[in-house]
Write a protein that holds these residues in place. Structure first.
Motif, short mmCIF file in Angstrom:
data_model
loop_
_atom_site.label_atom_id
_atom_site.label_comp_id
_atom_site.label_asym_id
_atom_site.label_seq_id
_atom_site.Cartn_x
_atom_site.Cartn_y
_atom_site.Cartn_z
N UNK A 171 58.49 32.46 -4.59
CA UNK A 171 59.74 31.44 -4.72
C UNK A 171 59.51 30.46 -3.51
N UNK A 172 59.56 29.20 -4.04
CA UNK A 172 59.40 28.02 -3.06
C UNK A 172 60.27 28.13 -2.15
N UNK A 187 46.02 33.65 -4.88
CA UNK A 187 46.63 33.35 -3.64
C UNK A 187 47.84 32.54 -3.93
N UNK A 188 48.52 32.65 -2.74
CA UNK A 188 49.90 31.75 -2.63
C UNK A 188 49.70 30.95 -1.33
N UNK A 189 50.09 29.56 -1.36
CA UNK A 189 50.20 28.99 -0.25
C UNK A 189 51.37 27.92 0.02
N UNK A 216 50.65 28.79 -6.36
CA UNK A 216 50.19 29.80 -6.73
C UNK A 216 48.96 29.74 -7.46
N UNK A 217 47.94 30.28 -7.39
CA UNK A 217 46.88 30.39 -8.10
C UNK A 217 46.07 31.62 -8.40
N UNK A 226 48.24 20.15 -0.40
CA UNK A 226 48.09 21.01 0.97
C UNK A 226 48.57 22.55 0.75
N UNK A 227 49.50 22.48 -0.48
CA UNK A 227 49.70 24.12 -0.57
C UNK A 227 48.81 24.44 -1.53
N UNK A 228 48.20 23.91 -2.36
CA UNK A 228 47.30 24.44 -3.45
C UNK A 228 46.10 24.79 -2.55
N UNK A 229 45.64 23.81 -1.56
CA UNK A 229 44.34 24.19 -0.89
C UNK A 229 44.57 25.50 0.03
#
Length: 155
Positions: free
Chosen positions: A136-137, A8-10, A143-144, A17-20
């Motif tokens: 790309x941020x 996933x990408x967040x 990303x995970x 928060x983005x990792x979750x």
């Protein structure tokens, strides 16, 4: 045993928060994840799913995983995280890596898998495989990539 490969990408306001949100895209955000050291059990297969099906296990279950993750905080920054794996009659191995680009990530994963092959005198079957997620941020982005084994019993 099937090992589910998900990714996933967040994006979020913070790194956590983005990792979750990246975990959410892979649908593993409602589990307590316990990191493994990357060995694939004998007879197991790796199945690329993208995301776990909803309700696979109960909320809060303790689930064994191998993960690669990366978070970027600078606008325009490239990030990548991936897993590489190989299997043998005796089992197999995962290797994880995170970096700036898909190409760099794949290069390192393949080098690490070759080292793992040389370390183990196993009967290897098939070629090395990889799954890499790249982004790309814009603000804060994660990303995970995760290999999900199964819930663990804590009793």
């Amino acid at each position: 045993m099937e090992i589910d490969l998900v990714w996933g990408v967040g994006e979020g306001r913070t790194s956590l928060g983005s990792f979750d949100r990246a975990l959410s895209e892979a649908n593993i955000h409602n589990y307590n994840l316990v990191s493994l050291s990357s060995v694939i059990p004998e007879g197991a297969s790796v199945v690329e799913r993208g995301a776990l099906e909803p309700g696979r296990w109960g909320v809060g279950e303790v689930v064994a995983v191998v993960t690669a993750e990366k978070t970027g905080t600078e606008p325009g920054e490239k990030i990548a995280a991936g897993l590489g794996w190989m299997t043998a009659e005796e089992g197999g191995v995962f290797m994880e890596h995170s970096c700036g680009t898909r190409e760099e990530c794949e290069h390192e994963l393949l080098r690490n898998l070759e080292d793992a092959r040389e370390t183990r005198e196993w009967n290897w079957t098939g070629e090395p495989r990889t799954k890499i997620v790249e982004a790309t941020t814009e603000e804060v982005t994660s990303v995970v990539t995760a290999a999900v084994y199964r819930p663990l019993s804590l009793e």
